[in-house]
Write a protein that holds these residues in place. Structure first.
Motif, PDB file in Angstrom:
ATOM      1  N   SER A 226      56.528 -70.522  53.923  1.00  9.56           N
ATOM      2  CA  SER A 226      56.003 -70.066  55.206  1.00  9.56           C
ATOM      3  C   SER A 226      54.752 -70.869  55.523  1.00  9.56           C
ATOM      4  O   SER A 226      54.043 -71.316  54.619  1.00  9.56           O
ATOM      5  CB  SER A 226      55.674 -68.574  55.165  1.00  9.56           C
ATOM      6  N   ILE A 227      54.484 -71.064  56.814  1.00  9.70           N
ATOM      7  CA  ILE A 227      53.361 -71.898  57.246  1.00  9.70           C
ATOM      8  C   ILE A 227      52.486 -71.110  58.207  1.00  9.70           C
ATOM      9  O   ILE A 227      52.971 -70.490  59.145  1.00  9.70           O
ATOM     10  CB  ILE A 227      53.870 -73.177  57.942  1.00  9.70           C
ATOM     11  N   GLU A 228      51.185 -71.150  57.950  1.00 11.16           N
ATOM     12  CA  GLU A 228      50.227 -70.448  58.800  1.00 11.16           C
ATOM     13  C   GLU A 228      49.120 -71.419  59.195  1.00 11.16           C
ATOM     14  O   GLU A 228      48.551 -72.110  58.351  1.00 11.16           O
ATOM     15  CB  GLU A 228      49.640 -69.260  58.033  1.00 11.16           C
ATOM     16  N   LYS A 229      48.832 -71.492  60.496  1.00  6.36           N
ATOM     17  CA  LYS A 229      47.789 -72.387  61.003  1.00  6.36           C
ATOM     18  C   LYS A 229      46.542 -71.561  61.317  1.00  6.36           C
ATOM     19  O   LYS A 229      46.597 -70.590  62.064  1.00  6.36           O
ATOM     20  CB  LYS A 229      48.287 -73.085  62.273  1.00  6.36           C
ATOM     21  N   THR A 230      45.400 -71.920  60.707  1.00 11.08           N
ATOM     22  CA  THR A 230      44.129 -71.247  60.986  1.00 11.08           C
ATOM     23  C   THR A 230      43.060 -72.310  61.185  1.00 11.08           C
ATOM     24  O   THR A 230      42.765 -73.089  60.269  1.00 11.08           O
ATOM     25  CB  THR A 230      43.720 -70.326  59.823  1.00 11.08           C
ATOM     26  N   ASN A 231      42.478 -72.330  62.382  1.00  2.90           N
ATOM     27  CA  ASN A 231      41.463 -73.332  62.717  1.00  2.90           C
ATOM     28  C   ASN A 231      41.974 -74.734  62.410  1.00  2.90           C
ATOM     29  O   ASN A 231      42.987 -75.155  62.937  1.00  2.90           O
ATOM     30  CB  ASN A 231      40.155 -73.034  61.998  1.00  2.90           C
ATOM     31  N   ASN A 232      41.316 -75.457  61.524  1.00  3.19           N
ATOM     32  CA  ASN A 232      41.759 -76.813  61.190  1.00  3.19           C
ATOM     33  C   ASN A 232      42.416 -76.858  59.811  1.00  3.19           C
ATOM     34  O   ASN A 232      42.354 -77.863  59.105  1.00  3.19           O
ATOM     35  CB  ASN A 232      40.585 -77.796  61.250  1.00  3.19           C
ATOM     36  N   HIS A 233      43.015 -75.744  59.411  1.00  4.66           N
ATOM     37  CA  HIS A 233      43.706 -75.664  58.129  1.00  4.66           C
ATOM     38  C   HIS A 233      45.152 -75.201  58.317  1.00  4.66           C
ATOM     39  O   HIS A 233      45.462 -74.470  59.247  1.00  4.66           O
ATOM     40  CB  HIS A 233      43.017 -74.655  57.189  1.00  4.66           C
ATOM     41  N   TYR A 234      46.008 -75.654  57.423  1.00  2.47           N
ATOM     42  CA  TYR A 234      47.345 -75.079  57.285  1.00  2.47           C
ATOM     43  C   TYR A 234      47.411 -74.381  55.925  1.00  2.47           C
ATOM     44  O   TYR A 234      46.936 -74.933  54.921  1.00  2.47           O
ATOM     45  CB  TYR A 234      48.430 -76.159  57.317  1.00  2.47           C
ATOM     46  N   LYS A 235      47.988 -73.203  55.895  1.00  6.75           N
ATOM     47  CA  LYS A 235      48.280 -72.518  54.636  1.00  6.75           C
ATOM     48  C   LYS A 235      49.788 -72.477  54.467  1.00  6.75           C
ATOM     49  O   LYS A 235      50.506 -71.978  55.328  1.00  6.75           O
ATOM     50  CB  LYS A 235      47.714 -71.098  54.631  1.00  6.75           C
ATOM     51  N   ILE A 236      50.275 -73.020  53.360  1.00  7.63           N
ATOM     52  CA  ILE A 236      51.711 -73.042  53.068  1.00  7.63           C
ATOM     53  C   ILE A 236      51.952 -72.152  51.868  1.00  7.63           C
ATOM     54  O   ILE A 236      51.452 -72.421  50.766  1.00  7.63           O
ATOM     55  CB  ILE A 236      52.213 -74.477  52.793  1.00  7.63           C
ATOM     56  N   THR A 261      45.249 -76.250  45.869  1.00  9.22           N
ATOM     57  CA  THR A 261      46.308 -75.337  45.450  1.00  9.22           C
ATOM     58  C   THR A 261      45.688 -74.056  44.912  1.00  9.22           C
ATOM     59  O   THR A 261      44.817 -74.099  44.030  1.00  9.22           O
ATOM     60  CB  THR A 261      47.190 -75.976  44.361  1.00  9.22           C
ATOM     61  N   TYR A 262      46.115 -72.946  45.452  1.00 11.33           N
ATOM     62  CA  TYR A 262      45.668 -71.632  45.004  1.00 11.33           C
ATOM     63  C   TYR A 262      46.839 -70.905  44.358  1.00 11.33           C
ATOM     64  O   TYR A 262      47.956 -71.420  44.298  1.00 11.33           O
ATOM     65  CB  TYR A 262      45.116 -70.831  46.182  1.00 11.33           C
ATOM     66  N   THR A 263      46.567 -69.710  43.861  1.00  7.63           N
ATOM     67  CA  THR A 263      47.608 -68.950  43.162  1.00  7.63           C
ATOM     68  C   THR A 263      48.811 -68.687  44.061  1.00  7.63           C
ATOM     69  O   THR A 263      49.964 -68.786  43.626  1.00  7.63           O
ATOM     70  CB  THR A 263      47.051 -67.588  42.670  1.00  7.63           C
ATOM     71  N   GLU A 264      48.551 -68.368  45.341  1.00  4.02           N
ATOM     72  CA  GLU A 264      49.640 -67.962  46.225  1.00  4.02           C
ATOM     73  C   GLU A 264      49.955 -68.969  47.333  1.00  4.02           C
ATOM     74  O   GLU A 264      50.918 -68.769  48.072  1.00  4.02           O
ATOM     75  CB  GLU A 264      49.309 -66.606  46.867  1.00  4.02           C
ATOM     76  N   HIS A 265      49.151 -70.027  47.479  1.00  2.00           N
ATOM     77  CA  HIS A 265      49.443 -70.940  48.575  1.00  2.00           C
ATOM     78  C   HIS A 265      48.797 -72.310  48.370  1.00  2.00           C
ATOM     79  O   HIS A 265      47.905 -72.488  47.549  1.00  2.00           O
ATOM     80  CB  HIS A 265      48.982 -70.339  49.915  1.00  2.00           C
ATOM     81  N   ILE A 266      49.294 -73.262  49.162  1.00  2.00           N
ATOM     82  CA  ILE A 266      48.680 -74.581  49.273  1.00  2.00           C
ATOM     83  C   ILE A 266      47.896 -74.598  50.571  1.00  2.00           C
ATOM     84  O   ILE A 266      48.366 -74.109  51.599  1.00  2.00           O
ATOM     85  CB  ILE A 266      49.745 -75.700  49.308  1.00  2.00           C
ATOM     86  N   GLU A 267      46.704 -75.167  50.531  1.00  2.00           N
ATOM     87  CA  GLU A 267      45.909 -75.265  51.752  1.00  2.00           C
ATOM     88  C   GLU A 267      45.581 -76.729  52.011  1.00  2.00           C
ATOM     89  O   GLU A 267      45.156 -77.447  51.104  1.00  2.00           O
ATOM     90  CB  GLU A 267      44.621 -74.449  51.622  1.00  2.00           C
ATOM     91  N   ILE A 268      45.807 -77.173  53.246  1.00  2.00           N
ATOM     92  CA  ILE A 268      45.500 -78.555  53.609  1.00  2.00           C
ATOM     93  C   ILE A 268      44.605 -78.566  54.834  1.00  2.00           C
ATOM     94  O   ILE A 268      44.880 -77.900  55.832  1.00  2.00           O
ATOM     95  CB  ILE A 268      46.796 -79.380  53.852  1.00  2.00           C
ATOM     96  N   LYS A 269      43.518 -79.314  54.745  1.00  2.00           N
ATOM     97  CA  LYS A 269      42.559 -79.398  55.845  1.00  2.00           C
ATOM     98  C   LYS A 269      42.976 -80.529  56.777  1.00  2.00           C
ATOM     99  O   LYS A 269      42.752 -81.711  56.502  1.00  2.00           O
ATOM    100  CB  LYS A 269      41.153 -79.638  55.303  1.00  2.00           C
ATOM    101  N   THR A 270      43.575 -80.157  57.885  1.00  2.00           N
ATOM    102  CA  THR A 270      44.044 -81.129  58.879  1.00  2.00           C
ATOM    103  C   THR A 270      44.536 -80.391  60.117  1.00  2.00           C
ATOM    104  O   THR A 270      44.911 -79.215  60.047  1.00  2.00           O
ATOM    105  CB  THR A 270      45.187 -81.998  58.317  1.00  2.00           C
ATOM    106  N   ASN A 271      44.529 -81.094  61.239  1.00  2.00           N
ATOM    107  CA  ASN A 271      45.142 -80.577  62.462  1.00  2.00           C
ATOM    108  C   ASN A 271      46.420 -81.336  62.798  1.00  2.00           C
ATOM    109  O   ASN A 271      46.949 -81.200  63.899  1.00  2.00           O
ATOM    110  CB  ASN A 271      44.163 -80.680  63.640  1.00  2.00           C
ATOM    111  N   ASN A 272      46.903 -82.102  61.859  1.00  2.00           N
ATOM    112  CA  ASN A 272      48.100 -82.912  62.072  1.00  2.00           C
ATOM    113  C   ASN A 272      49.290 -82.016  62.441  1.00  2.00           C
ATOM    114  O   ASN A 272      49.747 -81.200  61.631  1.00  2.00           O
ATOM    115  CB  ASN A 272      48.419 -83.694  60.793  1.00  2.00           C
ATOM    116  N   PRO A 273      49.820 -82.140  63.669  1.00  2.00           N
ATOM    117  CA  PRO A 273      50.925 -81.274  64.093  1.00  2.00           C
ATOM    118  C   PRO A 273      52.243 -81.553  63.382  1.00  2.00           C
ATOM    119  O   PRO A 273      53.205 -80.790  63.529  1.00  2.00           O
ATOM    120  CB  PRO A 273      51.047 -81.569  65.595  1.00  2.00           C
ATOM    121  N   LYS A 274      52.266 -82.631  62.578  1.00  2.00           N
ATOM    122  CA  LYS A 274      53.506 -82.979  61.868  1.00  2.00           C
ATOM    123  C   LYS A 274      53.675 -82.191  60.566  1.00  2.00           C
ATOM    124  O   LYS A 274      54.738 -82.260  59.937  1.00  2.00           O
ATOM    125  CB  LYS A 274      53.530 -84.478  61.571  1.00  2.00           C
ATOM    126  N   ILE A 275      52.633 -81.469  60.147  1.00  2.00           N
ATOM    127  CA  ILE A 275      52.699 -80.760  58.860  1.00  2.00           C
ATOM    128  C   ILE A 275      53.887 -79.793  58.788  1.00  2.00           C
ATOM    129  O   ILE A 275      54.628 -79.792  57.790  1.00  2.00           O
ATOM    130  CB  ILE A 275      51.370 -80.025  58.572  1.00  2.00           C
TER     131      ILE A 275
END
Length: 421
Positions: A226-236, A261-275
């Motif tokens: 699942s993918i969640e967009k918050t501000n300039n981050h994506y949480k997968i 990488t966290y216990t429950e998700h990957i977080e990437i700092k970007t606004n890239n709409p291709k994520i």
């Protein structure tokens, strides 16, 4: 509100607000269908996905199912017209005869559905659908859909279905199964055998919105990520992926931004709409579905000829596409109008076309010229157009439409036999 018992909707504004349906902006649609142009199709969920696909000439699908409990009527024609419009915009079309739902919710035997279901598909072809880029099928005979329904049912529970549909202890298991089988119909165009994930649009009446809200949730639950967009981050977040699949995804994402990488998700700092698309492609490579949540548009209910909602379950509320032209004309002459109680009052106060089943027939289906339909409306409001005259003209329009349509239905029989799965 549920798909089996809902009556006519009186306040569409309240409905949109309560269920989160967005307004359809017809100015953003190139060559909108007349139903969109006249705001009969009034709302949507994620229609922008479809507009982007049309604009960029990308694959998308349009899907609808028909419960064959009676004859196809003008209410069904609204859905058929929209499917045909989407095909003209480049969509692949999926049209299901919901015979399993008809058995579960209406106790209609499968054998009877097989016979009556063909009437719906004949009208769909007669109205202009090209079956070459279309899948026409019965739920009970499409094994891939049934298999997908079983997978989807594993993501649902009784408490959820009870909350959405009002099911109770007397509801049969088959009736409950109507939810996953319809979900499977809608998700089927995105399966590997159908070319993989793509936007899918379902044109529907507002009574079908509970199905759409559920299947949008199910499409996400069946993803590996699942993918969640918050501000300039994506949480997968991982739903069903293995640790190896998660690590491989992290390596791909590192090329596009700072990744943690966290216990429950990957977080990437970007606004890239291709994520989201990178995640989707990784999921597909690992045998996941990568579903897009299905989009939907919503049209207003037609008023029944006797008032209330036009429904194949209510005798004399509708004009069937298989009615003999004279029979349809007779129904029109007996229909409820928005006129006043007597001639004198009609001329003085004018009629109420917005509350008239006859005017709706003209506005929804029979008069294509916008200037003409506006003239009819204004003349009615000003008391210059009388109900008897209006009924006679509408009856003649309907007789001509049905005569032409039924001739095309005869021609469609060989075509249907060739293309029906």
């Amino acid at each position: 509100m549920d798909p089996w018992t809902s009556d006519k909707i009186e306040d569409y504004g309240k409905l949109k607000k309560e269920f989160g349906i967005q307004d359809l902006d017809k100015t953003k649609i190139k060559n909108p269908h007349p139903l969109m142009e006249r705001e009969i199709v009034f709302g949507h969920r994620d229609f922008n996905l479809i507009l982007n696909a049309i604009k960029n000439n990308q694959p998308y699908a349009a899907m609808s199912g028909f419960v064959p409990t009676g004859q196809p009527h003008l209410g069904h024609k609204m859905v058929m017209d929209q499917l045909i419009w989407h095909q003209q915009q480049g969509a692949q079309i999926y049209a299901a005869i919901a015979d399993m739902e008809a058995l579960a919710a209406r106790n209609l035997p499968l054998k009877q559905s097989k016979k009556s279901g063909k009437n719906y598909l004949l009208s769909l072809i007669a109205l202009g659908l090209n079956p070459e880029n279309t899948q026409l099928y019965y739920q009970s005979q499409q094994q891939q859909v049934r298999n997908l329904a079983f997978e989807a049912s594993n993501k649902m529970n009784y408490g959820e279905l009870k909350s959405i549909y009002g099911f109770n202890n007397q509801t049969t298991l088959a009736h409950m199964y109507a939810a996953p089988i319809q979900s499977a119909d809608i998700l089927y165009p995105q399966t590997p055998s159908q070319g993989g994930p793509k936007p899918v649009i379902v044109p529907a009446g507002t009574d079908q919105d509970p199905h759409l809200r559920l299947v949008r949730d199910i499409s996400k639950r069946m993803r590996l990520f699942s993918i969640e967009k918050t501000n300039n981050h994506y949480k997968i977040r991982s739903r069903h992926a293995t640790q190896k699949q998660i690590n491989q995804l992290k390596q791909k994402l590192q090329k596009h931004g700072k990744t943690k990488t966290y216990t429950e998700h990957i977080e990437i700092k970007t606004n890239n709409p291709k994520i989201p698309e990178i995640v989707r492609q990784h999921e597909i490579q690992n045998k996941g579905y990568g579903f897009y949540p299905p989009s939907s548009t919503y049209h207003r209910f037609m008023t029944g000829l006797k008032g209330g909602k036009m429904s194949s379950s209510v005798k004399d509320s509708y004009i069937a596409l298989t009615d003999k032209p004279q029979k349809a004309a007779d129904k029109i002459m007996k229909a409820k109008t928005g006129g006043q109680e007597n001639l004198k009052q009609q001329k003085k106060e004018g009629g109420e076309p917005e509350n008239c089943a006859i005017y709706e027939l003209l506005y929804f289906h029979l008069i294509q010229n916008n200037k003409h339909i506006k003239e009819i409306y204004n003349n009615c409001k000003q008391g210059q157009r009388l109900c008897g005259q209006c009924k006679k003209e509408t009856a003649e329009h309907m007789k001509q439409f049905l005569k032409t349509h039924q001739e095309k239905r005869k021609q469609a029989k060989k075509t249907l036999k060739k293309h029906l799965n």
